[in-house]
Design an enzyme around this catalytic site. Structure first.
Site, short mmCIF file in Angstrom:
data_model
loop_
_atom_site.label_atom_id
_atom_site.label_comp_id
_atom_site.label_asym_id
_atom_site.label_seq_id
_atom_site.Cartn_x
_atom_site.Cartn_y
_atom_site.Cartn_z
N SER A 32 90.87 -29.49 7.04
CA SER A 32 92.02 -28.62 6.81
C SER A 32 92.05 -27.58 7.91
CB SER A 32 91.87 -27.94 5.44
OG SER A 32 92.79 -26.88 5.29
N TYR A 91 86.75 -22.55 -0.67
CA TYR A 91 87.49 -23.57 0.08
C TYR A 91 87.19 -23.46 1.57
CZ TYR A 91 91.25 -26.84 1.11
OH TYR A 91 91.96 -27.95 1.52
#
Length: 238
Positions: A141, A154
């Site tokens: 990501s 995250y």
């Protein structure tokens, strides 16, 4: 396209979102697809929706946090198809909260799925991938290089995944195994509780990531884009 027909791709977390979009694209060029998911009903439903006439999608139930389960997935794929040419380590979760509110279980799940789960998937399938002189792709990501508030779990998982994948690339490049991490920005999916907007969304579509995967698989073997950042062309306010 002919060089990909009949090749086998194992996609973790292939029941929806990016994984599902990748499966759709690779099916269209004649590849044989294996998808994994934690929920049996959802996994088999996705396989049926991908190929309602049957034949090209093998659904397997597994939690990537369980190394034994991933070993069993590999055994079943090899038993069914005899090879694994491509691993797409896509399974991921997102918990977003201030560190004061983030629970221990949320931390463990995020790291367990997004980072340790990729290690398990790669470790379990590596010998088969080496034999096939295949390709490993991880779905990281932009959060793997850009930190943000409420992102402790995250960000940690995706920073770790980006680093893991780049080190893996160096470990296996002389075994004729290619490794790439794809780092998307906002993708139109149900990830993190969001809802796709039925084609009106400004975000990247899952099939766009599938097209990137296809482009990588068709690239000349001498060339390796080892890390790819991809973001929407415009922002929500455009």
């Amino acid at each position: 396209m002919n060089q990909l027909k009949g090749k086998v791709a194992l996609i973790t977390g292939g029941t929806k979102g990016i994984g599902y979009g990748i499966a759709e694209v690779l099916l269209n060029v004649g590849m044989r697809i294996v998808i994994t998911g934690r929920d049996k009903d959802q996994t088999f439903k996705a396989a049926y929706e991908l190929t309602p006439n049957g034949g090209k999608v093998l659904p397997l139930v597994a939690d990537v946090r369980d190394y034994t389960a991933m070993q069993e997935v590999v055994v079943e794929v090899l038993k069914t198809y005899g090879q694994i040419d491509v691993l797409i380590a896509n399974a991921g979760v997102g918990h977003f909260a201030k560190i004061s509110d983030l629970t221990v279980d949320q931390w463990k799940e995020t790291i367990g799925v997004n980072l340790t789960g990729v290690f398990h998937s790669v470790k379990a399938s590596l010998e088969a991938i080496k034999k096939a002189k295949g390709y490993i792709m991880t779905i990281s990501s932009l959060a793997g290089t850009n930190f943000f508030a409420n992102g402790t779990a995250y960000n940690a998982s995706k920073f770790g995944l980006t680093g893991f994948t780049q080190a893996l690339m160096l470990d296996v490049r002389n075994d004729d195994v290619k490794v790439t991490t794809i780092m998307p920005g906002s993708v139109s999916s149900h990830f993190g509780g969001r809802s796709p907007e039925d084609g009106k969304d400004w975000r990247i579509q899952p099939e766009d990531i599938g097209q990137i995967v296809l482009d990588l698989l068709q690239m000349h073997p001498r060339t390796l884009p080892s890390k790819i950042e991809v973001r929407p062309s415009k922002t929500a306010s455009s």
